[in-house]
Design an enzyme around this catalytic site. Sequence first.
Site, PDB file in Angstrom:
ATOM      1  N   VAL A  58       0.811  -1.232   0.000  1.00  0.00           N
ATOM      2  CA  VAL A  58       0.000   0.000   0.000  1.00  0.00           C
ATOM      3  C   VAL A  58       0.839   1.274   0.000  1.00  0.00           C
ATOM      4  O   VAL A  58       0.299   2.375  -0.109  1.00  0.00           O
ATOM      5  CB  VAL A  58      -1.016   0.034   1.169  1.00  0.00           C
ATOM      6  CG1 VAL A  58      -2.133  -0.968   0.952  1.00  0.00           C
ATOM      7  CG2 VAL A  58      -0.348  -0.157   2.510  1.00  0.00           C
ATOM      8  N   TYR A 148       7.981   7.248  13.372  1.00  0.00           N
ATOM      9  CA  TYR A 148       6.635   6.717  13.645  1.00  0.00           C
ATOM     10  C   TYR A 148       5.739   7.804  14.237  1.00  0.00           C
ATOM     11  O   TYR A 148       4.580   7.964  13.836  1.00  0.00           O
ATOM     12  CB  TYR A 148       6.759   5.531  14.606  1.00  0.00           C
ATOM     13  CG  TYR A 148       5.471   4.771  14.852  1.00  0.00           C
ATOM     14  CD1 TYR A 148       4.834   4.088  13.820  1.00  0.00           C
ATOM     15  CD2 TYR A 148       4.898   4.713  16.121  1.00  0.00           C
ATOM     16  CE1 TYR A 148       3.660   3.376  14.042  1.00  0.00           C
ATOM     17  CE2 TYR A 148       3.728   4.004  16.354  1.00  0.00           C
ATOM     18  CZ  TYR A 148       3.109   3.338  15.310  1.00  0.00           C
ATOM     19  OH  TYR A 148       1.949   2.627  15.545  1.00  0.00           O
TER      20      TYR A 148
HETATM   21  N1  NAD Z   1       0.373  -3.336  17.620  1.00  0.00           N
HETATM   22  C1  NAD Z   1       0.262  -2.259  18.370  1.00  0.00           C
HETATM   23  O1  NAD Z   1       0.463  -2.337  19.586  1.00  0.00           O
HETATM   24  C2  NAD Z   1      -0.155  -0.929  17.773  1.00  0.00           C
HETATM   25  C3  NAD Z   1      -0.314   0.155  18.623  1.00  0.00           C
HETATM   26  C4  NAD Z   1      -0.728   1.371  18.096  1.00  0.00           C
HETATM   27  C5  NAD Z   1      -0.991   1.496  16.755  1.00  0.00           C
HETATM   28  N2  NAD Z   1      -0.833   0.434  15.925  1.00  0.00           N
HETATM   29  C6  NAD Z   1      -1.163   0.618  14.496  1.00  0.00           C
HETATM   30  O2  NAD Z   1      -2.237  -0.260  14.164  1.00  0.00           O
HETATM   31  C7  NAD Z   1      -2.106  -0.712  12.806  1.00  0.00           C
HETATM   32  C8  NAD Z   1      -2.088  -2.234  12.745  1.00  0.00           C
HETATM   33  O3  NAD Z   1      -1.011  -2.694  13.561  1.00  0.00           O
HETATM   34  P1  NAD Z   1      -0.731  -4.257  13.799  1.00  0.00           P
HETATM   35  O4  NAD Z   1       0.111  -4.319  15.038  1.00  0.00           O
HETATM   36  O5  NAD Z   1      -2.001  -5.018  13.735  1.00  0.00           O
HETATM   37  O6  NAD Z   1       0.160  -4.587  12.505  1.00  0.00           O
HETATM   38  P2  NAD Z   1       1.240  -5.762  12.275  1.00  0.00           P
HETATM   39  O7  NAD Z   1       2.609  -5.253  12.526  1.00  0.00           O
HETATM   40  O8  NAD Z   1       0.756  -6.978  13.003  1.00  0.00           O
HETATM   41  O9  NAD Z   1       1.162  -5.917  10.698  1.00  0.00           O
HETATM   42  C9  NAD Z   1      -0.019  -6.265  10.072  1.00  0.00           C
HETATM   43  C10 NAD Z   1       0.255  -6.565   8.609  1.00  0.00           C
HETATM   44  O10 NAD Z   1       0.725  -5.406   7.904  1.00  0.00           O
HETATM   45  C11 NAD Z   1       1.343  -5.894   6.733  1.00  0.00           C
HETATM   46  N3  NAD Z   1       2.059  -4.830   6.039  1.00  0.00           N
HETATM   47  C12 NAD Z   1       3.178  -4.171   6.450  1.00  0.00           C
HETATM   48  N4  NAD Z   1       3.553  -3.268   5.527  1.00  0.00           N
HETATM   49  C13 NAD Z   1       2.642  -3.339   4.518  1.00  0.00           C
HETATM   50  C14 NAD Z   1       2.510  -2.672   3.260  1.00  0.00           C
HETATM   51  N5  NAD Z   1       3.391  -1.742   2.869  1.00  0.00           N
HETATM   52  N6  NAD Z   1       1.461  -2.999   2.457  1.00  0.00           N
HETATM   53  C15 NAD Z   1       0.586  -3.959   2.828  1.00  0.00           C
HETATM   54  N7  NAD Z   1       0.679  -4.636   3.997  1.00  0.00           N
HETATM   55  C16 NAD Z   1       1.701  -4.331   4.822  1.00  0.00           C
HETATM   56  C17 NAD Z   1       2.228  -7.000   7.295  1.00  0.00           C
HETATM   57  O11 NAD Z   1       2.654  -7.892   6.280  1.00  0.00           O
HETATM   58  C18 NAD Z   1       1.311  -7.645   8.334  1.00  0.00           C
HETATM   59  O12 NAD Z   1       0.661  -8.791   7.808  1.00  0.00           O
HETATM   60  C19 NAD Z   1      -0.842  -0.028  12.274  1.00  0.00           C
HETATM   61  O13 NAD Z   1      -1.180   1.156  11.603  1.00  0.00           O
HETATM   62  C20 NAD Z   1      -0.057   0.283  13.537  1.00  0.00           C
HETATM   63  O14 NAD Z   1       0.841   1.337  13.361  1.00  0.00           O
HETATM   64  C21 NAD Z   1      -0.402  -0.771  16.407  1.00  0.00           C
END
Ligand code: NAD
Length: 256
Positions: A58, A148
């Site tokens: 993406v 970030y």
């Molecule tokens: N995990 C946390 O504690 C946390 C906390 C605050 C915010 N977030 C935000 O929530 C959202 C989801 O986080 P998560 O922890 O579920 O994600 P994650 O790290 O578990 O990743 C989910 C998926 O994203 C895919 N991905 C990475 N780069 C990509 C790209 N360029 N195109 C398509 N797919 C891609 C990966 O292959 C993976 O399958 C993100 O925006 C993250 O920044 C996460």
Amino acid sequence: MQISLEGKRVMITAGGAGMGRATAIAMHKLGAAVFTCDLDESGLSSLPDGITTFVCDVSDPAAVDAMFDQILPGGLDIMVNNAGIGGPTKPVEEVSNEEWQQCMSVCIDSQFYCTRRVVPVFKAQQSGVIINLVSAAGILGFPNRSPYVAAKWAVSGFTKSMAMELGPDNIRVNGIVPGNVNGDRMERVIQAHAEAEDIDPQEVRRLYAIGTSMQCYVDPEEIADMICFLSSDYGRHVSGQIVGVDGFTETLYPRT
Ligand SMILES: NC(=O)c1ccc[n+]([C@@H]2O[C@H](COP(=O)([O-])OP(=O)(O)OC[C@H]3O[C@@H](n4cnc5c(N)ncnc54)[C@H](O)[C@@H]3O)[C@@H](O)[C@H]2O)c1
């Protein structure tokens, strides 16, 4: 209250793992026609039958356009801009151009690429829902995570601005602050923080918990539940909000 997403078409980015995966499954169970994409084909292949998947980076605008060229002719009701990466954990003077740009491209550029494609469809039908994954790093400061934090503050601003710009067309735009979410990514973040500051990972885990009022970690399914609520008719007048599902993060960096 019984949420139904019957008849709704939804696109969720990065549905192969974590919160995107939990949201794809939850929305599918509530009757939506779910489309999702990921870089990682193996994560997509283990989603339930009936969810339509695309391998797509993406952060690549041409790839995003090609994906939406296939989805949008059938219409769309809900867009969940979920993809995001944690970026490097290091002092700002050690961050490379590539690390900075990659974090920006996945966390915020991707939301712009997807949003600009769905908005004409939403405007034409005079309805639509956009949900952007923010982070407590998008409303607070966080030392050693500057790419970030900058990207996620951009997501907060983008969310508020889109809510104002699109509200007159009955398009709602909200952000979600997930806090400390159990899963592989949290383990990677804790490990990187422990290594960068030369402290025990268990101490980092404890510090993250005490940074929240409820001293907690949350599950991806709790985020999915909130996304389903906001996407449904129950959220019909909720817009422009950055909603925490995080036990209220007071600080991302408790100093002991
Ligand atoms: N995990 C946390 O504690 C946390 C906390 C605050 C915010 N977030 C935000 O929530 C959202 C989801 O986080 P998560 O922890 O579920 O994600 P994650 O790290 O578990 O990743 C989910 C998926 O994203 C895919 N991905 C990475 N780069 C990509 C790209 N360029 N195109 C398509 N797919 C891609 C990966 O292959 C993976 O399958 C993100 O925006 C993250 O920044 C996460």
